[in-house]
Design a protein around this motif. Structure first.
Motif, PDB file in Angstrom:
ATOM      1  N   PHE A 137      40.468  22.026  34.153  1.00  0.00           N
ATOM      2  CA  PHE A 137      39.457  21.062  34.599  1.00  0.00           C
ATOM      3  C   PHE A 137      39.467  20.912  36.119  1.00  0.00           C
ATOM      4  O   PHE A 137      38.417  20.721  36.737  1.00  0.00           O
ATOM      5  CB  PHE A 137      39.665  19.709  33.929  1.00  0.00           C
ATOM      6  N   THR A 138      40.646  20.999  36.719  1.00  0.00           N
ATOM      7  CA  THR A 138      40.722  20.929  38.178  1.00  0.00           C
ATOM      8  C   THR A 138      40.046  22.144  38.804  1.00  0.00           C
ATOM      9  O   THR A 138      39.317  22.013  39.789  1.00  0.00           O
ATOM     10  CB  THR A 138      42.188  20.846  38.632  1.00  0.00           C
ATOM     11  N   LEU A 139      40.294  23.313  38.232  1.00  0.00           N
ATOM     12  CA  LEU A 139      39.656  24.524  38.746  1.00  0.00           C
ATOM     13  C   LEU A 139      38.143  24.495  38.565  1.00  0.00           C
ATOM     14  O   LEU A 139      37.405  25.089  39.347  1.00  0.00           O
ATOM     15  CB  LEU A 139      40.232  25.757  38.054  1.00  0.00           C
ATOM     16  N   LEU A 140      37.681  23.811  37.538  1.00  0.00           N
ATOM     17  CA  LEU A 140      36.241  23.674  37.296  1.00  0.00           C
ATOM     18  C   LEU A 140      35.630  22.515  38.081  1.00  0.00           C
ATOM     19  O   LEU A 140      34.495  22.124  37.834  1.00  0.00           O
ATOM     20  CB  LEU A 140      35.969  23.498  35.797  1.00  0.00           C
ATOM     21  N   GLN A 141      36.421  21.958  39.012  1.00  0.00           N
ATOM     22  CA  GLN A 141      35.997  20.885  39.912  1.00  0.00           C
ATOM     23  C   GLN A 141      35.596  19.617  39.166  1.00  0.00           C
ATOM     24  O   GLN A 141      34.566  19.008  39.431  1.00  0.00           O
ATOM     25  CB  GLN A 141      34.875  21.364  40.821  1.00  0.00           C
ATOM     26  N   ALA A 142      36.429  19.241  38.214  1.00  0.00           N
ATOM     27  CA  ALA A 142      36.252  17.980  37.486  1.00  0.00           C
ATOM     28  C   ALA A 142      37.568  17.202  37.552  1.00  0.00           C
ATOM     29  O   ALA A 142      38.285  17.088  36.555  1.00  0.00           O
ATOM     30  CB  ALA A 142      35.848  18.252  36.049  1.00  0.00           C
ATOM     31  N   PRO A 143      37.915  16.673  38.728  1.00  0.00           N
ATOM     32  CA  PRO A 143      39.229  16.025  38.871  1.00  0.00           C
ATOM     33  C   PRO A 143      39.372  14.752  38.047  1.00  0.00           C
ATOM     34  O   PRO A 143      40.481  14.433  37.603  1.00  0.00           O
ATOM     35  CB  PRO A 143      39.325  15.724  40.362  1.00  0.00           C
ATOM     36  N   ASP A 144      38.292  14.018  37.813  1.00  0.00           N
ATOM     37  CA  ASP A 144      38.393  12.808  37.011  1.00  0.00           C
ATOM     38  C   ASP A 144      38.738  13.138  35.558  1.00  0.00           C
ATOM     39  O   ASP A 144      39.576  12.483  34.934  1.00  0.00           O
ATOM     40  CB  ASP A 144      37.109  11.989  37.088  1.00  0.00           C
ATOM     41  N   MET A 166      45.022  31.433  29.404  1.00  0.00           N
ATOM     42  CA  MET A 166      46.231  30.645  29.154  1.00  0.00           C
ATOM     43  C   MET A 166      45.946  29.460  28.238  1.00  0.00           C
ATOM     44  O   MET A 166      46.752  29.140  27.359  1.00  0.00           O
ATOM     45  CB  MET A 166      46.838  30.175  30.475  1.00  0.00           C
ATOM     46  N   VAL A 167      44.798  28.813  28.419  1.00  0.00           N
ATOM     47  CA  VAL A 167      44.422  27.698  27.546  1.00  0.00           C
ATOM     48  C   VAL A 167      44.204  28.203  26.121  1.00  0.00           C
ATOM     49  O   VAL A 167      44.633  27.558  25.154  1.00  0.00           O
ATOM     50  CB  VAL A 167      43.169  26.967  28.085  1.00  0.00           C
ATOM     51  N   ALA A 168      43.576  29.359  25.986  1.00  0.00           N
ATOM     52  CA  ALA A 168      43.353  29.916  24.646  1.00  0.00           C
ATOM     53  C   ALA A 168      44.681  30.259  23.975  1.00  0.00           C
ATOM     54  O   ALA A 168      44.876  29.968  22.781  1.00  0.00           O
ATOM     55  CB  ALA A 168      42.477  31.157  24.742  1.00  0.00           C
ATOM     56  N   LEU A 169      45.602  30.855  24.711  1.00  0.00           N
ATOM     57  CA  LEU A 169      46.907  31.185  24.140  1.00  0.00           C
ATOM     58  C   LEU A 169      47.703  29.934  23.785  1.00  0.00           C
ATOM     59  O   LEU A 169      48.375  29.883  22.751  1.00  0.00           O
ATOM     60  CB  LEU A 169      47.701  32.061  25.111  1.00  0.00           C
ATOM     61  N   ALA A 170      47.629  28.923  24.630  1.00  0.00           N
ATOM     62  CA  ALA A 170      48.334  27.675  24.331  1.00  0.00           C
ATOM     63  C   ALA A 170      47.726  26.982  23.115  1.00  0.00           C
ATOM     64  O   ALA A 170      48.447  26.395  22.299  1.00  0.00           O
ATOM     65  CB  ALA A 170      48.306  26.748  25.544  1.00  0.00           C
ATOM     66  N   GLY A 171      46.410  27.036  22.979  1.00  0.00           N
ATOM     67  CA  GLY A 171      45.766  26.469  21.791  1.00  0.00           C
ATOM     68  C   GLY A 171      46.199  27.181  20.526  1.00  0.00           C
ATOM     69  O   GLY A 171      46.450  26.546  19.496  1.00  0.00           O
ATOM     70  N   TRP A 172      46.310  28.509  20.603  1.00  0.00           N
ATOM     71  CA  TRP A 172      46.810  29.270  19.458  1.00  0.00           C
ATOM     72  C   TRP A 172      48.258  28.894  19.153  1.00  0.00           C
ATOM     73  O   TRP A 172      48.641  28.773  17.989  1.00  0.00           O
ATOM     74  CB  TRP A 172      46.700  30.768  19.742  1.00  0.00           C
ATOM     75  N   ALA A 173      49.062  28.679  20.194  1.00  0.00           N
ATOM     76  CA  ALA A 173      50.467  28.318  19.990  1.00  0.00           C
ATOM     77  C   ALA A 173      50.595  26.953  19.323  1.00  0.00           C
ATOM     78  O   ALA A 173      51.488  26.747  18.498  1.00  0.00           O
ATOM     79  CB  ALA A 173      51.217  28.325  21.326  1.00  0.00           C
ATOM     80  N   VAL A 174      49.708  26.019  19.658  1.00  0.00           N
ATOM     81  CA  VAL A 174      49.733  24.697  19.013  1.00  0.00           C
ATOM     82  C   VAL A 174      49.523  24.842  17.518  1.00  0.00           C
ATOM     83  O   VAL A 174      50.192  24.197  16.708  1.00  0.00           O
ATOM     84  CB  VAL A 174      48.669  23.762  19.633  1.00  0.00           C
ATOM     85  N   LEU A 209      40.022  31.520  37.316  1.00  0.00           N
ATOM     86  CA  LEU A 209      39.424  30.857  36.154  1.00  0.00           C
ATOM     87  C   LEU A 209      39.634  31.675  34.883  1.00  0.00           C
ATOM     88  O   LEU A 209      39.902  31.111  33.817  1.00  0.00           O
ATOM     89  CB  LEU A 209      37.926  30.643  36.367  1.00  0.00           C
ATOM     90  N   THR A 210      39.533  32.980  35.002  1.00  0.00           N
ATOM     91  CA  THR A 210      39.749  33.841  33.843  1.00  0.00           C
ATOM     92  C   THR A 210      41.172  33.698  33.320  1.00  0.00           C
ATOM     93  O   THR A 210      41.389  33.561  32.110  1.00  0.00           O
ATOM     94  CB  THR A 210      39.469  35.311  34.215  1.00  0.00           C
ATOM     95  N   VAL A 211      42.127  33.689  34.227  1.00  0.00           N
ATOM     96  CA  VAL A 211      43.530  33.515  33.831  1.00  0.00           C
ATOM     97  C   VAL A 211      43.734  32.146  33.190  1.00  0.00           C
ATOM     98  O   VAL A 211      44.425  32.018  32.172  1.00  0.00           O
ATOM     99  CB  VAL A 211      44.459  33.707  35.052  1.00  0.00           C
ATOM    100  N   ALA A 212      43.115  31.112  33.772  1.00  0.00           N
ATOM    101  CA  ALA A 212      43.265  29.763  33.220  1.00  0.00           C
ATOM    102  C   ALA A 212      42.667  29.670  31.814  1.00  0.00           C
ATOM    103  O   ALA A 212      43.268  29.066  30.915  1.00  0.00           O
ATOM    104  CB  ALA A 212      42.604  28.742  34.144  1.00  0.00           C
TER     105      ALA A 212
END
Length: 80
Positions: free
Chosen positions: A43-50, A11-19, A5-8
């Motif tokens: 979201f999948t890792l946080l158990q929210a598949p929908d 990665m989301v924070a870095l991708a947001g900065w890249a956007v 989760l920490t890695v995810a």
């Protein structure tokens, strides 16, 4: 917290900065698609598949496609 989760989150924070950092609309649409895929993974890792499936359709497919179509139409209008 789980290391995956920490890695995810990082990665989301870095991708947001890249956007935000990318200025060319074509490149930005690719980065936005990648950002949407990373959010789906988070979201999948946080158990929210929908939510992950909805984000995958909207964030990784629909938004980048709409940006690409818009850029293509505006650039073709300039040449005429």
């Amino acid at each position: 917290m789980d290391p995956l989760l920490t890695v995810a989150f990082v990665m989301v924070a870095l991708a947001g900065w890249a956007v935000v950092a990318v200025r060319d609309p074509l490149e930005q649409s690719i980065v936005v698609g990648f950002f949407g895929l990373l959010l789906s993974l988070l979201f999948t890792l946080l158990q929210a598949p929908d939510v992950a499936l909805s984000e995958m359709v909207v964030g990784a497919v629909a938004v980048p496609l709409m940006v690409l179509i818009t850029v293509a139409k505006t650039r073709s209008g300039r040449k005429q």
